[in-house]
Design a protein around this motif. Sequence first.
Motif, PDB file in Angstrom:
ATOM      1  N   LEU A  21     106.751 -53.840  -6.229  1.00  0.00           N
ATOM      2  CA  LEU A  21     106.186 -54.564  -7.376  1.00  0.00           C
ATOM      3  C   LEU A  21     104.835 -54.314  -7.790  1.00  0.00           C
ATOM      4  CD1 LEU A  21     107.891 -57.924  -6.348  1.00  0.00           C
ATOM      5  CD2 LEU A  21     108.583 -56.470  -8.150  1.00  0.00           C
ATOM      6  N   LYS A  22     103.929 -53.914  -6.760  1.00  0.00           N
ATOM      7  CA  LYS A  22     102.479 -53.846  -6.981  1.00  0.00           C
ATOM      8  C   LYS A  22     102.275 -52.286  -7.865  1.00  0.00           C
ATOM      9  CE  LYS A  22     100.558 -55.904  -2.956  1.00  0.00           C
ATOM     10  NZ  LYS A  22      99.814 -55.426  -1.745  1.00  0.00           N
ATOM     11  N   LEU A  23     103.208 -51.504  -7.556  1.00  0.00           N
ATOM     12  CA  LEU A  23     102.898 -50.076  -8.373  1.00  0.00           C
ATOM     13  C   LEU A  23     103.593 -50.376  -9.593  1.00  0.00           C
ATOM     14  CD1 LEU A  23     104.027 -47.533  -5.441  1.00  0.00           C
ATOM     15  CD2 LEU A  23     101.649 -48.283  -6.379  1.00  0.00           C
ATOM     16  N   LEU A  24     104.787 -50.991  -9.943  1.00  0.00           N
ATOM     17  CA  LEU A  24     105.486 -51.347 -11.136  1.00  0.00           C
ATOM     18  C   LEU A  24     104.442 -51.905 -11.899  1.00  0.00           C
ATOM     19  CD1 LEU A  24     109.092 -52.062 -10.099  1.00  0.00           C
ATOM     20  CD2 LEU A  24     108.107 -49.863 -11.547  1.00  0.00           C
ATOM     21  N   SER A  25     103.706 -53.092 -11.381  1.00  0.00           N
ATOM     22  CA  SER A  25     102.727 -53.942 -12.447  1.00  0.00           C
ATOM     23  C   SER A  25     101.625 -53.020 -12.712  1.00  0.00           C
ATOM     24  CB  SER A  25     102.398 -54.870 -11.620  1.00  0.00           C
ATOM     25  OG  SER A  25     101.557 -54.722 -10.269  1.00  0.00           O
ATOM     26  N   VAL A  26     101.037 -52.056 -11.921  1.00  0.00           N
ATOM     27  CA  VAL A  26     100.025 -51.252 -12.453  1.00  0.00           C
ATOM     28  C   VAL A  26     100.457 -50.116 -13.463  1.00  0.00           C
ATOM     29  CG1 VAL A  26      98.726 -49.095 -11.730  1.00  0.00           C
ATOM     30  CG2 VAL A  26      98.760 -51.152 -10.175  1.00  0.00           C
ATOM     31  N   TRP A  27     101.814 -49.775 -13.340  1.00  0.00           N
ATOM     32  CA  TRP A  27     102.393 -48.697 -14.379  1.00  0.00           C
ATOM     33  C   TRP A  27     102.658 -49.703 -15.703  1.00  0.00           C
ATOM     34  CZ3 TRP A  27     107.925 -47.678 -15.745  1.00  0.00           C
ATOM     35  CH2 TRP A  27     107.997 -46.414 -16.382  1.00  0.00           C
ATOM     36  N   PHE A  28     103.018 -50.966 -15.612  1.00  0.00           N
ATOM     37  CA  PHE A  28     103.413 -51.829 -16.920  1.00  0.00           C
ATOM     38  C   PHE A  28     102.051 -52.035 -17.588  1.00  0.00           C
ATOM     39  CE2 PHE A  28     103.192 -56.043 -18.619  1.00  0.00           C
ATOM     40  CZ  PHE A  28     104.401 -55.751 -19.715  1.00  0.00           C
ATOM     41  N   PHE A  29     100.896 -52.304 -16.622  1.00  0.00           N
ATOM     42  CA  PHE A  29      99.457 -52.502 -17.233  1.00  0.00           C
ATOM     43  C   PHE A  29      99.242 -51.260 -17.930  1.00  0.00           C
ATOM     44  CE2 PHE A  29      94.920 -52.160 -17.247  1.00  0.00           C
ATOM     45  CZ  PHE A  29      94.666 -53.282 -18.082  1.00  0.00           C
ATOM     46  N   VAL A  30      99.264 -50.022 -17.310  1.00  0.00           N
ATOM     47  CA  VAL A  30      98.962 -48.844 -18.156  1.00  0.00           C
ATOM     48  C   VAL A  30      99.536 -48.288 -19.235  1.00  0.00           C
ATOM     49  CG1 VAL A  30      98.695 -46.353 -17.819  1.00  0.00           C
ATOM     50  CG2 VAL A  30      97.801 -47.901 -16.099  1.00  0.00           C
ATOM     51  N   SER A  31     100.755 -48.574 -19.285  1.00  0.00           N
ATOM     52  CA  SER A  31     101.585 -48.105 -20.047  1.00  0.00           C
ATOM     53  C   SER A  31     101.591 -49.260 -21.472  1.00  0.00           C
ATOM     54  CB  SER A  31     103.239 -47.756 -19.782  1.00  0.00           C
ATOM     55  OG  SER A  31     103.904 -48.882 -19.246  1.00  0.00           O
ATOM     56  N   PHE A  32     101.964 -50.327 -20.962  1.00  0.00           N
ATOM     57  CA  PHE A  32     102.223 -51.415 -22.088  1.00  0.00           C
ATOM     58  C   PHE A  32     100.677 -52.123 -22.436  1.00  0.00           C
ATOM     59  CE2 PHE A  32     103.365 -55.770 -23.655  1.00  0.00           C
ATOM     60  CZ  PHE A  32     104.096 -55.403 -24.625  1.00  0.00           C
ATOM     61  N   GLY A  33      99.990 -52.175 -21.497  1.00  0.00           N
ATOM     62  CA  GLY A  33      98.960 -53.021 -21.787  1.00  0.00           C
ATOM     63  C   GLY A  33      97.908 -52.077 -22.228  1.00  0.00           C
ATOM     64  N   GLY A  60      98.277 -40.761 -20.814  1.00  0.00           N
ATOM     65  CA  GLY A  60      97.969 -41.427 -19.661  1.00  0.00           C
ATOM     66  C   GLY A  60      98.981 -42.060 -18.890  1.00  0.00           C
ATOM     67  N   ALA A  61      99.810 -42.683 -19.493  1.00  0.00           N
ATOM     68  CA  ALA A  61     100.940 -43.695 -18.801  1.00  0.00           C
ATOM     69  C   ALA A  61     101.830 -42.677 -18.050  1.00  0.00           C
ATOM     70  CB  ALA A  61     101.927 -44.265 -19.885  1.00  0.00           C
ATOM     71  N   ILE A  62     102.005 -41.331 -18.509  1.00  0.00           N
ATOM     72  CA  ILE A  62     102.618 -40.330 -17.676  1.00  0.00           C
ATOM     73  C   ILE A  62     102.093 -39.830 -16.453  1.00  0.00           C
ATOM     74  CG2 ILE A  62     103.861 -38.093 -17.874  1.00  0.00           C
ATOM     75  CD1 ILE A  62     104.229 -38.665 -20.972  1.00  0.00           C
ATOM     76  N   TYR A  63     100.718 -39.598 -16.823  1.00  0.00           N
ATOM     77  CA  TYR A  63     100.029 -39.167 -15.759  1.00  0.00           C
ATOM     78  C   TYR A  63      99.867 -40.302 -14.361  1.00  0.00           C
ATOM     79  CZ  TYR A  63      98.147 -35.189 -18.215  1.00  0.00           C
ATOM     80  OH  TYR A  63      98.273 -34.092 -18.861  1.00  0.00           O
ATOM     81  N   VAL A  64      99.644 -41.631 -14.942  1.00  0.00           N
ATOM     82  CA  VAL A  64      99.569 -42.521 -13.990  1.00  0.00           C
ATOM     83  C   VAL A  64     100.907 -42.665 -13.195  1.00  0.00           C
ATOM     84  CG1 VAL A  64      99.491 -45.126 -13.706  1.00  0.00           C
ATOM     85  CG2 VAL A  64      97.730 -43.826 -15.115  1.00  0.00           C
ATOM     86  N   PHE A  65     102.052 -42.618 -14.011  1.00  0.00           N
ATOM     87  CA  PHE A  65     103.639 -42.435 -13.387  1.00  0.00           C
ATOM     88  C   PHE A  65     103.648 -41.743 -12.179  1.00  0.00           C
ATOM     89  CE2 PHE A  65     108.009 -41.625 -13.303  1.00  0.00           C
ATOM     90  CZ  PHE A  65     108.485 -42.992 -12.810  1.00  0.00           C
ATOM     91  N   VAL A  66     103.248 -40.399 -12.486  1.00  0.00           N
ATOM     92  CA  VAL A  66     103.412 -39.485 -11.617  1.00  0.00           C
ATOM     93  C   VAL A  66     102.523 -39.748 -10.292  1.00  0.00           C
ATOM     94  CG1 VAL A  66     103.180 -36.852 -11.164  1.00  0.00           C
ATOM     95  CG2 VAL A  66     103.922 -37.588 -12.974  1.00  0.00           C
ATOM     96  N   ALA A  67     101.217 -40.128 -10.444  1.00  0.00           N
ATOM     97  CA  ALA A  67     100.402 -40.505  -9.592  1.00  0.00           C
ATOM     98  C   ALA A  67     101.121 -41.525  -8.639  1.00  0.00           C
ATOM     99  CB  ALA A  67      98.886 -40.862 -10.091  1.00  0.00           C
TER     100      ALA A  67
END
Length: 88
Positions: A21-33, A60-67
Motif C-alpha cells: 500500500l505504501k509503494l502503490l501510494s507513491v506510484w499513484f502520487f507520481v503517476s496521477f498526482g 517519470g512514472a515509468i522510472y518510478v514504477f521500475v524503481a
Amino acid sequence: MASNTQNEKAAYWRENIVLMLKLLSVWFFVSFGCGILLVDELNLIPFFGFKLGFWFAQQGAIYVFVALIFVYVHQMNKLDKKYGLDEE
C-alpha cells in the motif's frame, strides 16, 4: 512457513500488505498526482530541456514504477529474513 504460528503468518501478510500500500501510494502520487493533477505547476520547472510535468507524465512514472519494483524486492527479502522464510 509450515512451522510458523498463525500469528506469525498474519503478521507477515500484514507487513506485506502495508508495504504494498505504501509503494502503490507513491506510484499513484507520481503517476496521477505529478502527471495529471500537478502538471501545470510542474511545467514551470525545466528538466533536461522538457517541462517537468510533461516528463513525469511521459517518463517519470515509468522510472518510478521500475524503481519501486526494486524497492519491493529488497524490502520483501528483509521481511522474509525477519520471519525465517528466506531461501538461504
